[in-house]
Each structure stands twice: as C-alpha cells, then as structure tokens.
Design a protein around this motif. Structure first.
Motif, PDB file in Angstrom:
ATOM      1  N   GLN A   1      58.459 -30.395 -11.475  1.00  0.00           N
ATOM      2  CA  GLN A   1      58.865 -29.264 -10.756  1.00  0.00           C
ATOM      3  C   GLN A   1      60.349 -28.902 -11.205  1.00  0.00           C
ATOM      4  OE1 GLN A   1      56.857 -27.809  -8.785  1.00  0.00           O
ATOM      5  NE2 GLN A   1      58.261 -26.058  -7.645  1.00  0.00           N
ATOM      6  N   VAL A   2      60.515 -27.614 -11.432  1.00  0.00           N
ATOM      7  CA  VAL A   2      61.933 -27.137 -11.569  1.00  0.00           C
ATOM      8  C   VAL A   2      62.401 -26.378 -10.608  1.00  0.00           C
ATOM      9  CG1 VAL A   2      63.429 -25.884 -13.211  1.00  0.00           C
ATOM     10  CG2 VAL A   2      61.597 -27.471 -13.797  1.00  0.00           C
ATOM     11  N   GLN A   3      63.582 -26.623 -10.128  1.00  0.00           N
ATOM     12  CA  GLN A   3      64.341 -25.600  -9.177  1.00  0.00           C
ATOM     13  C   GLN A   3      65.587 -25.070  -9.996  1.00  0.00           C
ATOM     14  OE1 GLN A   3      65.320 -28.047  -5.717  1.00  0.00           O
ATOM     15  NE2 GLN A   3      63.529 -27.574  -4.664  1.00  0.00           N
ATOM     16  N   LEU A   4      65.308 -23.472  -9.864  1.00  0.00           N
ATOM     17  CA  LEU A   4      66.547 -22.794 -10.334  1.00  0.00           C
ATOM     18  C   LEU A   4      67.367 -21.959  -9.436  1.00  0.00           C
ATOM     19  CD1 LEU A   4      63.806 -20.767 -12.702  1.00  0.00           C
ATOM     20  CD2 LEU A   4      65.465 -22.837 -13.275  1.00  0.00           C
ATOM     21  N   VAL A   5      68.865 -21.880  -9.573  1.00  0.00           N
ATOM     22  CA  VAL A   5      69.594 -21.465  -8.691  1.00  0.00           C
ATOM     23  C   VAL A   5      70.397 -20.451  -9.425  1.00  0.00           C
ATOM     24  CG1 VAL A   5      71.377 -22.123  -7.044  1.00  0.00           C
ATOM     25  CG2 VAL A   5      69.694 -23.672  -7.153  1.00  0.00           C
ATOM     26  N   GLU A   6      70.520 -19.261  -9.053  1.00  0.00           N
ATOM     27  CA  GLU A   6      71.413 -18.365  -9.569  1.00  0.00           C
ATOM     28  C   GLU A   6      72.427 -17.971  -8.807  1.00  0.00           C
ATOM     29  OE1 GLU A   6      67.104 -16.108  -9.912  1.00  0.00           O
ATOM     30  OE2 GLU A   6      68.224 -17.367  -8.440  1.00  0.00           O
ATOM     31  N   SER A   7      73.623 -17.549  -9.540  1.00  0.00           N
ATOM     32  CA  SER A   7      75.015 -17.284  -9.154  1.00  0.00           C
ATOM     33  C   SER A   7      75.464 -16.249  -9.796  1.00  0.00           C
ATOM     34  CB  SER A   7      75.870 -18.507  -8.764  1.00  0.00           C
ATOM     35  OG  SER A   7      76.086 -19.074 -10.058  1.00  0.00           O
ATOM     36  N   GLY A   8      76.707 -15.716  -9.235  1.00  0.00           N
ATOM     37  CA  GLY A   8      77.325 -14.772 -10.098  1.00  0.00           C
ATOM     38  C   GLY A   8      77.270 -13.356  -9.815  1.00  0.00           C
ATOM     39  N   GLY A   9      76.426 -13.105  -9.231  1.00  0.00           N
ATOM     40  CA  GLY A   9      76.118 -11.378  -8.528  1.00  0.00           C
ATOM     41  C   GLY A   9      77.338 -11.114  -7.880  1.00  0.00           C
ATOM     42  N   GLY A  10      77.271  -9.581  -7.610  1.00  0.00           N
ATOM     43  CA  GLY A  10      78.445  -9.113  -6.649  1.00  0.00           C
ATOM     44  C   GLY A  10      78.319  -7.583  -7.078  1.00  0.00           C
ATOM     45  N   CYS A  22      72.508 -19.459 -14.038  1.00  0.00           N
ATOM     46  CA  CYS A  22      71.142 -20.295 -13.480  1.00  0.00           C
ATOM     47  C   CYS A  22      71.264 -21.622 -13.794  1.00  0.00           C
ATOM     48  CB  CYS A  22      70.174 -19.261 -13.951  1.00  0.00           C
ATOM     49  SG  CYS A  22      68.383 -20.074 -13.406  1.00  0.00           S
ATOM     50  N   THR A  23      71.382 -22.300 -12.887  1.00  0.00           N
ATOM     51  CA  THR A  23      71.536 -23.736 -13.153  1.00  0.00           C
ATOM     52  C   THR A  23      69.952 -24.397 -12.786  1.00  0.00           C
ATOM     53  OG1 THR A  23      73.739 -23.859 -12.782  1.00  0.00           O
ATOM     54  CG2 THR A  23      72.612 -26.043 -12.608  1.00  0.00           C
ATOM     55  N   ALA A  24      69.503 -25.214 -13.549  1.00  0.00           N
ATOM     56  CA  ALA A  24      68.236 -25.836 -13.283  1.00  0.00           C
ATOM     57  C   ALA A  24      68.221 -27.280 -12.984  1.00  0.00           C
ATOM     58  CB  ALA A  24      67.190 -25.741 -14.547  1.00  0.00           C
ATOM     59  N   SER A  25      67.403 -27.599 -11.962  1.00  0.00           N
ATOM     60  CA  SER A  25      67.305 -29.016 -11.680  1.00  0.00           C
ATOM     61  C   SER A  25      66.294 -29.713 -12.865  1.00  0.00           C
ATOM     62  CB  SER A  25      66.702 -29.180 -10.382  1.00  0.00           C
ATOM     63  OG  SER A  25      65.193 -28.823 -10.466  1.00  0.00           O
ATOM     64  N   GLY A  26      66.263 -31.033 -12.851  1.00  0.00           N
ATOM     65  CA  GLY A  26      65.436 -31.886 -13.776  1.00  0.00           C
ATOM     66  C   GLY A  26      66.116 -32.129 -14.876  1.00  0.00           C
ATOM     67  N   GLY A 116      64.057 -18.465  -9.725  1.00  0.00           N
ATOM     68  CA  GLY A 116      64.987 -18.575  -8.828  1.00  0.00           C
ATOM     69  C   GLY A 116      64.764 -17.582  -7.650  1.00  0.00           C
ATOM     70  N   GLN A 117      65.606 -17.699  -6.802  1.00  0.00           N
ATOM     71  CA  GLN A 117      65.715 -16.799  -5.551  1.00  0.00           C
ATOM     72  C   GLN A 117      66.186 -15.609  -5.763  1.00  0.00           C
ATOM     73  OE1 GLN A 117      67.863 -19.075  -5.814  1.00  0.00           O
ATOM     74  NE2 GLN A 117      69.854 -17.893  -5.652  1.00  0.00           N
ATOM     75  N   GLY A 118      66.985 -15.375  -6.717  1.00  0.00           N
ATOM     76  CA  GLY A 118      67.460 -13.994  -7.120  1.00  0.00           C
ATOM     77  C   GLY A 118      69.210 -13.988  -6.650  1.00  0.00           C
ATOM     78  N   THR A 119      69.783 -13.038  -7.531  1.00  0.00           N
ATOM     79  CA  THR A 119      71.239 -12.785  -7.197  1.00  0.00           C
ATOM     80  C   THR A 119      71.277 -11.057  -7.026  1.00  0.00           C
ATOM     81  OG1 THR A 119      73.483 -13.175  -7.410  1.00  0.00           O
ATOM     82  CG2 THR A 119      72.039 -13.054  -9.272  1.00  0.00           C
TER      83      THR A 119
END
Length: 125
Positions: A1-10, A22-26, A116-119
């Motif tokens: 399982q991979v979890q993805l977390v996006e950031s940087g939007g605005g 986008c940073t991935a776990s694992g 990911g969940q989106g930004t």
C-alpha cells in the motif's frame, strides 16, 4: 500500500508560478511511475504530466507542455510539478498518482493504482 500526500497548491495570479509536491510512503518509491492529473468543477479528470520510475521518461499534455515540468527525487520519495506561466484555465484540484510499474511514463488514469487526496490550485485573472 502506498499513501500519497500532495502539497503546494494555493492562489496565484495569472502568469505566476507554483510548485506542487507529492510525497509517497513506503520504501519502493523507485519502482513507481508517477503522474499528475487535474480536475476542474464539472469536468472530467485530465492528464497533466507523468514520469517513469527513473525520471528518464516524461510526458505532458499539450495544454501544459513548455510551461510545466515534472521531476522526482527518489531519495525523498517525492515527485514535483513546477508550474510556470499559469493561466486561469489551469485552475483545478491537482492529484498525484502512483503505479508500481517500470517502463515508460503512464498517461492514462486507469494506469495508476494509488491516488492522493488532491491540492487546490486557483489562478486569478
């Protein structure tokens, strides 16, 4: 399982720049093809950019070519999307996606297993 977390939007003015991360776990990030997609209200999710596992193969939609750049830092388990010369039509929720596949960059959403969940990116005119 991979979890993805996006950031940087605005919020940015037209002509400005943003860098999404986008940073991935694992521990097997280097085996994953990565992609960016976006979805504006009332529209279908569309391909933006993709890179293969090594970064040696990349692809872009025609609408962002020469303005956006995808890159990856496998040591940080992170993929980036540098967005320059932003236009109001670039406004959307941007999603990062991962696929445990070697080979070329993947441009279709069906080719990805994890999202990911989106930004949110908002571009003012």
């Amino acid at each position: 399982q991979v979890q993805l977390v996006e950031s940087g939007g605005g919020l940015v003015q037209a002509g400005g720049s943003l860098r999404l991360s986008c940073t991935a776990s694992g521990r097997t990030f280097t085996r994953y093809a990565m992609g960016w997609f976006r979805q504006a209200p009332g529209k279908e999710r569309e391909f933006v950019a993709a890179t293969n596992w090594s970064g040696g193969s990349t692809d872009y939609s025609d609408s962002v070519k020469d303005r956006f750049t995808i890159s990856r830092d496998n040591a940080k388990n992170t993929v980036y999307l540098q967005m320059n010369s932003l236009k109001p039509e670039d406004a959307a929720v941007y999603f990062c996606a991962a696929a445990p596949r070697l080979g070329r960059a993947i441009v279709t959403p069906d080719g990805y297993d994890y999202w990911g969940q989106g930004t949110q990116v908002t571009v003012s005119s």
